[in-house]
Design an enzyme around this catalytic site. Sequence first.
Site, PDB file in Angstrom:
ATOM      1  N   LYS A 206       0.785  -1.158   0.073  1.00 23.52           N
ATOM      2  CA  LYS A 206       0.110  -0.237   0.068  1.00 23.52           C
ATOM      3  C   LYS A 206       0.888   1.273  -0.060  1.00 23.52           C
ATOM      4  O   LYS A 206       0.729   2.192  -0.831  1.00 23.52           O
ATOM      5  CB  LYS A 206      -0.902   0.016   1.117  1.00 23.52           C
ATOM      6  CG  LYS A 206      -1.820   1.131   1.531  1.00 23.52           C
ATOM      7  CD  LYS A 206      -2.766   1.061   2.504  1.00 23.52           C
ATOM      8  CE  LYS A 206      -3.615   2.247   2.699  1.00 23.52           C
ATOM      9  NZ  LYS A 206      -4.292   2.265   4.053  1.00 23.52           N
ATOM     10  N   GLU A 212      10.513  -4.953   4.192  1.00 21.51           N
ATOM     11  CA  GLU A 212      10.354  -6.194   3.828  1.00 21.51           C
ATOM     12  C   GLU A 212      10.328  -6.274   2.726  1.00 21.51           C
ATOM     13  O   GLU A 212      11.092  -6.806   1.882  1.00 21.51           O
ATOM     14  CB  GLU A 212       9.606  -7.077   4.597  1.00 21.51           C
ATOM     15  CG  GLU A 212       9.940  -7.063   6.313  1.00 21.51           C
ATOM     16  CD  GLU A 212       9.232  -5.981   7.086  1.00 21.51           C
ATOM     17  OE1 GLU A 212       8.977  -5.042   6.388  1.00 21.51           O
ATOM     18  OE2 GLU A 212       8.840  -6.340   8.115  1.00 21.51           O
ATOM     19  N   GLY A 271      -4.896  -1.664   4.931  1.00 21.97           N
ATOM     20  CA  GLY A 271      -4.233  -2.894   4.311  1.00 21.97           C
ATOM     21  C   GLY A 271      -4.841  -4.327   4.682  1.00 21.97           C
ATOM     22  O   GLY A 271      -4.869  -5.278   3.893  1.00 21.97           O
ATOM     23  N   ARG A 272      -5.245  -4.559   5.924  1.00 19.12           N
ATOM     24  CA  ARG A 272      -5.949  -5.773   6.346  1.00 19.12           C
ATOM     25  C   ARG A 272      -7.140  -5.960   5.843  1.00 19.12           C
ATOM     26  O   ARG A 272      -7.924  -7.183   5.892  1.00 19.12           O
ATOM     27  CB  ARG A 272      -5.835  -6.080   7.842  1.00 19.12           C
ATOM     28  CG  ARG A 272      -6.383  -4.856   8.584  1.00 19.12           C
ATOM     29  CD  ARG A 272      -6.150  -4.864   9.970  1.00 19.12           C
ATOM     30  NE  ARG A 272      -6.702  -3.663  10.809  1.00 19.12           N
ATOM     31  CZ  ARG A 272      -5.812  -2.625  10.893  1.00 19.12           C
ATOM     32  NH1 ARG A 272      -4.989  -2.171  10.253  1.00 19.12           N
ATOM     33  NH2 ARG A 272      -6.437  -1.605  11.588  1.00 19.12           N
ATOM     34  N   GLU A 357      -4.658  -6.510  14.779  1.00 26.19           N
ATOM     35  CA  GLU A 357      -4.102  -5.209  14.092  1.00 26.19           C
ATOM     36  C   GLU A 357      -5.119  -4.292  14.371  1.00 26.19           C
ATOM     37  O   GLU A 357      -4.998  -3.148  14.721  1.00 26.19           O
ATOM     38  CB  GLU A 357      -3.558  -5.346  12.756  1.00 26.19           C
ATOM     39  CG  GLU A 357      -2.751  -4.154  12.764  1.00 26.19           C
ATOM     40  CD  GLU A 357      -1.889  -4.460  11.356  1.00 26.19           C
ATOM     41  OE1 GLU A 357      -0.557  -4.762  11.545  1.00 26.19           O
ATOM     42  OE2 GLU A 357      -2.357  -4.027  10.363  1.00 26.19           O
ATOM     43  N   HIS A 388      -4.458 -33.347  17.573  1.00 25.91           N
ATOM     44  CA  HIS A 388      -3.513 -33.866  18.188  1.00 25.91           C
ATOM     45  C   HIS A 388      -2.401 -33.133  18.636  1.00 25.91           C
ATOM     46  O   HIS A 388      -1.150 -33.515  18.558  1.00 25.91           O
ATOM     47  CB  HIS A 388      -3.038 -34.875  17.025  1.00 25.91           C
ATOM     48  CG  HIS A 388      -3.922 -35.940  16.649  1.00 25.91           C
ATOM     49  ND1 HIS A 388      -4.426 -37.031  16.993  1.00 25.91           N
ATOM     50  CD2 HIS A 388      -5.195 -35.568  15.535  1.00 25.91           C
ATOM     51  CE1 HIS A 388      -5.487 -37.708  16.417  1.00 25.91           C
ATOM     52  NE2 HIS A 388      -5.906 -36.931  15.465  1.00 25.91           N
ATOM     53  N   LYS A 516       9.305  -0.823  13.945  1.00 27.28           N
ATOM     54  CA  LYS A 516       9.816  -0.217  12.794  1.00 27.28           C
ATOM     55  C   LYS A 516      11.105   0.612  12.919  1.00 27.28           C
ATOM     56  O   LYS A 516      12.043   0.465  12.449  1.00 27.28           O
ATOM     57  CB  LYS A 516       8.773   0.263  11.860  1.00 27.28           C
ATOM     58  CG  LYS A 516       8.045  -0.668  11.168  1.00 27.28           C
ATOM     59  CD  LYS A 516       6.913  -0.150  10.148  1.00 27.28           C
ATOM     60  CE  LYS A 516       5.822  -0.887   9.790  1.00 27.28           C
ATOM     61  NZ  LYS A 516       4.949  -0.042   9.140  1.00 27.28           N
TER      62      LYS A 516
END
Length: 553
Positions: A206, A212, A271-272, A357, A388, A516
């Site tokens: 965005k 990253e 973003g999400r 978030e 399990h 950050k």
Amino acid sequence: MARLPQRPAWKALEAHALEMREARIADLFAQDPARAQEFSVAACGLLFDYSKNPLSRQTLRLLVALAEDASLPAQIAAMFEGKRINVTEKRAVLHTALRNRSGRPVLLDGKDVMPDVRAVLSRLRDFSERVRGGIARGYTGRPFADVVNIGIGGSDLGPLMACSALRAYCSPHLRAHFVSNVDGAHLAATLSDLDAETTLFVVSSKTFTTQETLTNGRSAREWLLTRLHPSGTAEAAVQQHFAAVSTNLEATSQFGIAPERVFGFWDWVGGRYSLWSAIGLPIALAIGFDRFDELLAGAYEMDEHFRTAPVERNMPAIAALTGLWHINFLGHPTHAVLPYAQDLAHFPAYLQQLDMESNGKRVDRSGTAVEYATGPVIWGAPGTNGQHAFFQHLHQGTQITPADFIVAAIGTDRMPEHHTILLANCIAQSEALLRGKSADEVRGELRARGIEGDDAERLVAHRTFPGNHPSNTIVLRQLDPRSLGALVALYEHKVFAQGAVWNINSFDQWGVELGKQLANSVLEDLRAGKARSGHDASTARLIDYVLANKEDK
Ligand code: F6P
């Protein structure tokens, strides 16, 4: 207006919780033959069964009263109407416009956003069809066989989850890969099997400033150029093998991505909440634009349901309120998401960002510290694998973890017997959590196996299940684009409705910034070869320690 915990609607729930704390869900079923029917909502192809929770009709009335006291219906309207409800960033929250197919305009400051939305969708259709049809090709003229999405957070988790969930609809001729971690192992492992001539990269960000993503994007660019040996025509190779999705068109052009390969979106898409925007390009490439459109249609159906259904029959609102009941009044701070579908393996991670978030906030919209718990810890894994691993804790641990079981009535695979076993496990687990097993039942079972007396008594406590553990079950007819769209929108609106009652801003994420900033400062130290002043002693020592042990020192 009084603060939330001082309001009569909140206090009434606190008082009621004292009565309900000892309630046995099994007794509630025994007292009310219509409970399973009454405490479930069917809409948009989904069934949401919340009857296995310790709540009564009175609980529901009080929860609905709390939602109304918090003006939930008015807050829903404000979101759909493009009000700037993201108050700290002064932004509207209009991801619902991305899937709006009502024909109604969506006004932002008096301007309809729909023409721009439709224009980007039409470009996505065109580009995805040209790539899938082998018309848009790589630098050496070969059709693309692999798409690598480079992005992180909302620019990764949504498309990754959807491509995996819709595996049965994905083209075998155009494989989708996702690289998010700045750990070079992620990009290297992904690229190791790929042929540069047939690989298309989609750099999704965005902001187009994310460390990253830009690091991975630059390394992917280098990988491509080294392999294609473009002898002075690097720009052409990059332009043919890279697309970008971003709101920052200046930065995409600096990266060297051709303007016709850049797909924009807008600051009113968080973003999400962005998988419905151009961020969904890898989904459209993998399943085809028509299927992507069905995903949007499923989400739109849920939007309409959320916008118009009364709170007491409103699936996302009910999911939110039952969650609030657990978090704020019964004191259960975590929530498990248990999809009984291997293709939904990425769904819990997707929901972690969506929920944590959005609602992992400690101040309300005015900046005042809240005196109540907000967003829960979301965690989970697909069934039956979880059974399990961590289900022991769900059944016999000391904490109660409310859970969402998610399952499709029809499997997508050609192995129907597997799906029947999967369904049986899913339904049985929520039954076991509810029912438990008493000491007498354990004794009876042991006796039937010839174990009695001290030998039996030594085992009874270990083999007893308290039961009365709450869960919701969400049943999809089939895991297809439309039902996935409705499922994701259900959770988006659940998160919104909880934030609305808590009076927090679910649409900013300042909590990710400090890490950050400090990463940049530590990075400078690592590059400089020493920890400068300003760090605490542990941090300084860690920097020095890794420097002393770095292989390239
Ligand atoms: O660090 C959190 C975050 O800002 C998320 O909200 C976002 O989804 C992610 O980073 C990626 O951001 P971008 O799409 O701008 O690269």
